[in-house]
Write a protein that holds these residues in place. Structure first.
Motif, PDB file in Angstrom:
ATOM      1  N   VAL A   7      -5.924  -2.172  30.162  1.00 31.80           N
ATOM      2  CA  VAL A   7      -5.423  -0.812  30.401  1.00 31.80           C
ATOM      3  C   VAL A   7      -3.944  -0.718  30.036  1.00 31.80           C
ATOM      4  O   VAL A   7      -3.500   0.258  29.418  1.00 31.80           O
ATOM      5  CB  VAL A   7      -5.664  -0.415  31.866  1.00 31.80           C
ATOM      6  CG1 VAL A   7      -4.991   0.915  32.179  1.00 31.80           C
ATOM      7  CG2 VAL A   7      -7.158  -0.322  32.153  1.00 31.80           C
ATOM      8  N   VAL A   8      -3.159  -1.743  30.408  1.00 32.61           N
ATOM      9  CA  VAL A   8      -1.734  -1.753  30.056  1.00 32.61           C
ATOM     10  C   VAL A   8      -1.557  -1.753  28.542  1.00 32.61           C
ATOM     11  O   VAL A   8      -0.719  -1.027  27.986  1.00 32.61           O
ATOM     12  CB  VAL A   8      -1.040  -2.961  30.697  1.00 32.61           C
ATOM     13  CG1 VAL A   8       0.394  -3.098  30.176  1.00 32.61           C
ATOM     14  CG2 VAL A   8      -1.033  -2.833  32.212  1.00 32.61           C
ATOM     15  N   LEU A  10      -3.648  -0.643  26.317  1.00 31.49           N
ATOM     16  CA  LEU A  10      -4.066   0.653  25.778  1.00 31.49           C
ATOM     17  C   LEU A  10      -2.989   1.715  25.997  1.00 31.49           C
ATOM     18  O   LEU A  10      -2.747   2.562  25.126  1.00 31.49           O
ATOM     19  CB  LEU A  10      -5.381   1.081  26.424  1.00 31.49           C
ATOM     20  CG  LEU A  10      -6.129   2.249  25.774  1.00 31.49           C
ATOM     21  CD1 LEU A  10      -6.503   1.909  24.343  1.00 31.49           C
ATOM     22  CD2 LEU A  10      -7.371   2.595  26.576  1.00 31.49           C
ATOM     23  N   ILE A  11      -2.312   1.656  27.134  1.00 34.78           N
ATOM     24  CA  ILE A  11      -1.218   2.606  27.393  1.00 34.78           C
ATOM     25  C   ILE A  11      -0.065   2.365  26.426  1.00 34.78           C
ATOM     26  O   ILE A  11       0.529   3.316  25.887  1.00 34.78           O
ATOM     27  CB  ILE A  11      -0.748   2.491  28.854  1.00 34.78           C
ATOM     28  CG1 ILE A  11      -1.846   2.983  29.809  1.00 34.78           C
ATOM     29  CG2 ILE A  11       0.532   3.284  29.079  1.00 34.78           C
ATOM     30  CD1 ILE A  11      -1.535   2.765  31.270  1.00 34.78           C
ATOM     31  N   LEU A  12       0.267   1.094  26.181  1.00 34.11           N
ATOM     32  CA  LEU A  12       1.330   0.786  25.221  1.00 34.11           C
ATOM     33  C   LEU A  12       0.969   1.281  23.821  1.00 34.11           C
ATOM     34  O   LEU A  12       1.816   1.830  23.102  1.00 34.11           O
ATOM     35  CB  LEU A  12       1.586  -0.723  25.196  1.00 34.11           C
ATOM     36  CG  LEU A  12       2.223  -1.341  26.446  1.00 34.11           C
ATOM     37  CD1 LEU A  12       2.331  -2.849  26.288  1.00 34.11           C
ATOM     38  CD2 LEU A  12       3.585  -0.733  26.714  1.00 34.11           C
ATOM     39  N   GLY A  13      -0.287   1.091  23.438  1.00 38.74           N
ATOM     40  CA  GLY A  13      -0.719   1.577  22.136  1.00 38.74           C
ATOM     41  C   GLY A  13      -0.660   3.089  22.037  1.00 38.74           C
ATOM     42  O   GLY A  13      -0.284   3.638  20.991  1.00 38.74           O
ATOM     43  N   PHE A  14      -1.015   3.773  23.116  1.00 40.31           N
ATOM     44  CA  PHE A  14      -0.945   5.238  23.109  1.00 40.31           C
ATOM     45  C   PHE A  14       0.504   5.718  23.012  1.00 40.31           C
ATOM     46  O   PHE A  14       0.810   6.655  22.257  1.00 40.31           O
ATOM     47  CB  PHE A  14      -1.603   5.786  24.380  1.00 40.31           C
ATOM     48  CG  PHE A  14      -1.482   7.276  24.530  1.00 40.31           C
ATOM     49  CD1 PHE A  14      -2.234   8.134  23.735  1.00 40.31           C
ATOM     50  CD2 PHE A  14      -0.608   7.825  25.454  1.00 40.31           C
ATOM     51  CE1 PHE A  14      -2.119   9.509  23.865  1.00 40.31           C
ATOM     52  CE2 PHE A  14      -0.487   9.197  25.587  1.00 40.31           C
ATOM     53  CZ  PHE A  14      -1.250  10.043  24.794  1.00 40.31           C
ATOM     54  N   LEU A 179      -3.820  -6.730  24.019  1.00 41.13           N
ATOM     55  CA  LEU A 179      -5.244  -6.401  23.940  1.00 41.13           C
ATOM     56  C   LEU A 179      -6.025  -7.506  23.257  1.00 41.13           C
ATOM     57  O   LEU A 179      -7.158  -7.820  23.641  1.00 41.13           O
ATOM     58  CB  LEU A 179      -5.424  -5.075  23.205  1.00 41.13           C
ATOM     59  CG  LEU A 179      -6.808  -4.415  23.285  1.00 41.13           C
ATOM     60  CD1 LEU A 179      -7.174  -4.132  24.729  1.00 41.13           C
ATOM     61  CD2 LEU A 179      -6.832  -3.141  22.479  1.00 41.13           C
ATOM     62  N   THR A 180      -5.441  -8.121  22.251  1.00 46.22           N
ATOM     63  CA  THR A 180      -6.128  -9.219  21.560  1.00 46.22           C
ATOM     64  C   THR A 180      -6.222 -10.457  22.438  1.00 46.22           C
ATOM     65  O   THR A 180      -7.250 -11.132  22.472  1.00 46.22           O
ATOM     66  CB  THR A 180      -5.400  -9.552  20.256  1.00 46.22           C
ATOM     67  OG1 THR A 180      -5.305  -8.362  19.448  1.00 46.22           O
ATOM     68  CG2 THR A 180      -6.147 -10.610  19.468  1.00 46.22           C
ATOM     69  N   CYS A 181      -5.146 -10.758  23.169  1.00 43.38           N
ATOM     70  CA  CYS A 181      -5.154 -11.944  24.032  1.00 43.38           C
ATOM     71  C   CYS A 181      -6.071 -11.772  25.233  1.00 43.38           C
ATOM     72  O   CYS A 181      -6.625 -12.754  25.737  1.00 43.38           O
ATOM     73  CB  CYS A 181      -3.738 -12.250  24.503  1.00 43.38           C
ATOM     74  SG  CYS A 181      -2.615 -12.798  23.204  1.00 43.38           S
ATOM     75  N   SER A 182      -6.222 -10.552  25.715  1.00 45.29           N
ATOM     76  CA  SER A 182      -7.090 -10.317  26.869  1.00 45.29           C
ATOM     77  C   SER A 182      -8.563 -10.351  26.499  1.00 45.29           C
ATOM     78  O   SER A 182      -9.423 -10.409  27.384  1.00 45.29           O
ATOM     79  CB  SER A 182      -6.763  -8.970  27.509  1.00 45.29           C
ATOM     80  OG  SER A 182      -7.115  -7.909  26.638  1.00 45.29           O
ATOM     81  N   CYS A 183      -8.848 -10.315  25.227  1.00 45.57           N
ATOM     82  CA  CYS A 183     -10.242 -10.278  24.772  1.00 45.57           C
ATOM     83  C   CYS A 183     -10.759 -11.695  24.628  1.00 45.57           C
ATOM     84  O   CYS A 183     -10.213 -12.494  23.871  1.00 45.57           O
ATOM     85  CB  CYS A 183     -10.329  -9.531  23.440  1.00 45.57           C
ATOM     86  SG  CYS A 183     -11.943  -9.629  22.665  1.00 45.57           S
TER      87      CYS A 183
END
Length: 222
Positions: A7-8, A10-14, A179-183
């Motif tokens: 979620v963090v 995704l917020i940074l990407g937005f 996001l890549t590391c969390s995946c």
């Protein structure tokens, strides 16, 4: 996958996507310098699309660049990179909304959702790289002309549009990396193994007797 980290990210990407959308039409990519000028009657500022001037009374006059082919190569490249950055950011947001754990858009297949989330992270990092290259290349040309003692034209300084672009690039790269590391790509599903007593085989009566004989010896049946 860590849902909070997703979620963090995704917020940074937005936020990065919003900032690059603000930086692209911003008029102040470069502004004329006042260094060495005793009296400044007008200020000139430019971006990727137009050149504007304002006088001491506050009147603004803007003129769009008449020809794309007549522009410098770095301006054309910066335009293309910024537009590509917005497109990549849009695709990254769509993929991120589908791939995060808290979203129901991708169903319950978490292996597929993890791959989509990883793809979204890569798209965000590509967005950040495109933005970083565009604004850094533009800023390099500004500083190169500014410090050139033989440059005959108007000298410019870095404007606020470039700083917004740099902030967008940093946020996009950070969000994509998170996001890549969390995946975590799951390779196979593991099912719990039913408990079996030590030395016991359930495949048939004959094998059960043979295991029991080897365990307890002949005296157990006397």
């Amino acid at each position: 996958m860590d849902a909070i980290l997703e979620v963090v990210a995704l917020i940074l990407g937005f936020l990065a996507w919003v900032l690059v959308g603000i930086a692209l039409p911003n008029r102040y990519w470069k502004t004329s310098t006042v260094d060495g000028s005793v009296i400044t009657t007008s200020t000139i500022y430019e971006n990727l699309w137009m050149s504007c001037a304002t006088d001491a009374t506050g009147v603004h006059n803007c003129r769009e660049f008449p020809s794309l082919l007549a522009l410098n190569g770095y301006i054309q490249a910066s335009r293309a990179l910024m537009i590509a950055s917005i497109v990549l950011g849009t695709l990254g947001l769509v993929a991120g909304l589908v791939g995060v754990q808290c979203s129901k858009a991708g169903g319950e297949n978490y292996v597929l959702k993890g791959r989509i989330a990883g793809t979204a992270g890569v798209l965000f990092m590509l967005q950040g790289l495109c933005t970083m290259i565009s604004v850094s290349w533009y800023a390099f040309n500004i500083t190169q002309d500014f410090f050139d003692p033989f440059y005959p034209g108007t000298r410019f300084e870095i404007g606020e549009g470039l700083y917004i672009g740099w902030c967008s690039a940093v946020l996009a790269i950070a969000g994509g990396a998170c996001l890549t590391c969390s995946c975590k790509m799951a390779t196979e599903e593991k099912y719990p193994i039913p408990y079996q007593a030590r030395g016991t085989v359930y495949s048939g009566p004959a094998q059960t007797r043979s295991v029991a004989a080897s365990t307890y010896g002949r005296n157990a049946y006397v």
